[in-house]
Design a protein around this motif. Structure first.
Motif, mmCIF file in Angstrom:
data_model
loop_
_atom_site.group_PDB
_atom_site.id
_atom_site.type_symbol
_atom_site.label_atom_id
_atom_site.label_comp_id
_atom_site.label_asym_id
_atom_site.label_seq_id
_atom_site.Cartn_x
_atom_site.Cartn_y
_atom_site.Cartn_z
ATOM 1 N N PRO A 183 -6.378 -17.027 21.212
ATOM 2 C CA PRO A 183 -5.829 -16.270 20.077
ATOM 3 C C PRO A 183 -4.317 -16.106 20.205
ATOM 4 C CG PRO A 183 -6.856 -14.782 21.644
ATOM 5 C CD PRO A 183 -7.148 -16.167 22.131
ATOM 6 N N VAL A 184 -3.691 -15.707 19.110
ATOM 7 C CA VAL A 184 -2.232 -15.621 19.041
ATOM 8 C C VAL A 184 -1.794 -14.221 18.633
ATOM 9 C CG1 VAL A 184 -0.132 -16.562 18.008
ATOM 10 C CG2 VAL A 184 -2.110 -18.047 18.378
ATOM 11 N N TYR A 220 1.537 -12.587 17.188
ATOM 12 C CA TYR A 220 2.845 -12.856 16.600
ATOM 13 C C TYR A 220 3.736 -11.628 16.795
ATOM 14 C CZ TYR A 220 0.826 -17.007 14.544
ATOM 15 O OH TYR A 220 0.231 -18.234 14.384
ATOM 16 N N PRO A 226 2.082 -19.929 11.135
ATOM 17 C CA PRO A 226 0.732 -20.073 11.692
ATOM 18 C C PRO A 226 0.149 -21.472 11.524
ATOM 19 C CG PRO A 226 0.922 -18.010 10.495
ATOM 20 C CD PRO A 226 2.167 -18.793 10.205
ATOM 21 N N GLU A 228 -1.125 -23.411 14.816
ATOM 22 C CA GLU A 228 -2.531 -23.780 14.948
ATOM 23 C C GLU A 228 -2.742 -25.287 14.918
ATOM 24 O OE1 GLU A 228 -4.560 -21.337 12.027
ATOM 25 O OE2 GLU A 228 -3.577 -19.541 12.862
ATOM 26 N N ASP A 240 -7.786 -19.530 15.225
ATOM 27 C CA ASP A 240 -7.362 -18.764 14.053
ATOM 28 C C ASP A 240 -7.535 -17.259 14.219
ATOM 29 O OD1 ASP A 240 -10.090 -18.573 13.949
ATOM 30 O OD2 ASP A 240 -10.308 -19.381 11.925
ATOM 31 N N ARG A 241 -7.656 -16.787 15.459
ATOM 32 C CA ARG A 241 -7.641 -15.345 15.713
ATOM 33 C C ARG A 241 -6.188 -14.913 15.856
ATOM 34 N NH1 ARG A 241 -11.071 -14.985 20.999
ATOM 35 N NH2 ARG A 241 -10.132 -17.055 21.231
ATOM 36 N N ARG A 242 -5.748 -13.951 15.019
ATOM 37 C CA ARG A 242 -4.340 -13.566 14.986
ATOM 38 C C ARG A 242 -4.192 -12.054 15.032
ATOM 39 N NH1 ARG A 242 -5.529 -16.127 10.258
ATOM 40 N NH2 ARG A 242 -5.302 -18.405 10.268
ATOM 41 N N SER A 243 -3.148 -11.621 15.717
ATOM 42 C CA SER A 243 -2.696 -10.234 15.644
ATOM 43 C C SER A 243 -1.186 -10.258 15.452
ATOM 44 C CB SER A 243 -3.077 -9.463 16.905
ATOM 45 O OG SER A 243 -4.479 -9.257 16.964
ATOM 46 N N ILE A 244 -0.606 -9.103 15.116
ATOM 47 C CA ILE A 244 0.823 -9.081 14.822
ATOM 48 C C ILE A 244 1.439 -7.770 15.277
ATOM 49 C CG2 ILE A 244 0.532 -8.190 12.453
ATOM 50 C CD1 ILE A 244 2.807 -10.263 11.702
ATOM 51 N N TYR A 293 -5.571 -10.660 10.110
ATOM 52 C CA TYR A 293 -5.164 -10.226 11.450
ATOM 53 C C TYR A 293 -6.228 -9.304 12.035
ATOM 54 C CZ TYR A 293 -0.765 -12.133 9.874
ATOM 55 O OH TYR A 293 0.195 -12.987 9.371
#
Length: 275
Positions: A44-45, A47, A126, A130, A137-141, A162
């Protein structure tokens, strides 16, 4: 894309890439930290959006985030804070133009030709990450100050995109403080109704997703009362019934010393949501 910087760091790699942005119509740079787990699987990412005057360098050199990202197996992505270049509009002041994109899509000349940081953060970046890195495609910010504003706005406007959102010292109500009023008038024009689309306090009132928000704010921050106004976010969250953990941290200011002190807790918070 062109790799312009790389360093081994906590068993992973800190990289900086340059690419031509179609959204911003200029060359852009962004930083990617790939923890050691990225050699075995997609991850996961998180940002990170930085504040006024910053580039992609501030977070990767000052926050100490890589150690925690390596521990939790999270990729970190930190873009620059605005379009840049000789052909990009600018202003002599630090709080407008290059280094001060405010994560909006500008509608007013001369800014509208390049200043579309909202679309860049939400869509173009993104897609690049990706497609070209071992990211799923798991994202947080998250973000700081102007970037904290950006992180909250992006999360609130994109339900389901997110897993979690957090901020350090965010500009929570840019429509009501000098930094935001100056930038929004320049980028978006004089219609204050248009400003509400980029104001976290306004968005919180009708947010369709109750994504829990974690916000850390130093009580010794020199911009606390004039530009940040976290009490406005708390009041809006209470009225809307929106989950908010607002932590006032005694003695801390607006600097990366503050961010470095709590970034581990934020990354752990995001890692739990990204599992």
């Amino acid at each position: 894309m062109e790799l312009i910087e790389q360093h081994t760091c906590f068993g992973g790699r800190q990289e900086v890439w340059r690419h031509r942005s179609g959204v911003l119509d200029c060359e852009m740079r962004f930083a990617v930290y790939l923890p050691p787990q990225a050699r075995q699987r997609r991850l996961p990412v998180l940002y990170w959006l930085s504040g006024l005057t910053c580039s992609e360098q501030n977070f990767i050199t000052k926050a100490g985030a890589q150690r925690h990202a390596a521990e939790h197996g999270v990729i970190l992505v930190a873009p620059d804070t605005s379009p840049r270049g000789d052909g990009v509009a600018n202003d002599e002041a630090y709080d407008l133009g290059q280094g001060a994109g405010f994560y909006v899509n500008a509608t007013q000349a001369p800014w509208s030709s390049h200043f579309r940081m909202y679309d860049y953060v939400v869509d173009e970046l993104p897609r690049l990450v990706e497609a070209h890195f071992p990211a799923d495609d798991r994202r947080s910010i998250s973000g700081h100050s102007m970037g904290g504003h950006g992180a909250l706005v992006v999360a609130l406007r994109n339900p389901g995109r997110y897993r979690s959102a957090s901020a350090f010292s965010p500009i929570v109500a840019p429509s009501q403080v000098a930094w935001g009023e100056k930038a929004f008038a320049a980028y978006l024009g004089d219609d204050r109704e248009a400003w509400k689309a980029y104001d976290a306090v306004e968005l919180l009132r009708t947010a369709p997703e109750k994504l829990p928000l974690l916000v850390d704010q130093g009580d010794a921050d020199e911009f606390l009362e004039s530009q940040l106004r976290p009490e406005l976010l708390r009041a809006a969250a209470e009225v809307a019934g929106h989950p908010l953990q607002l932590r006032m941290q005694p003695g801390y200011d607006h600097s990366y010393y503050f961010i470095g002190s709590f970034i581990g807790e934020h990354i752990a918070h995001h890692a739990a949501a990204l599992r």
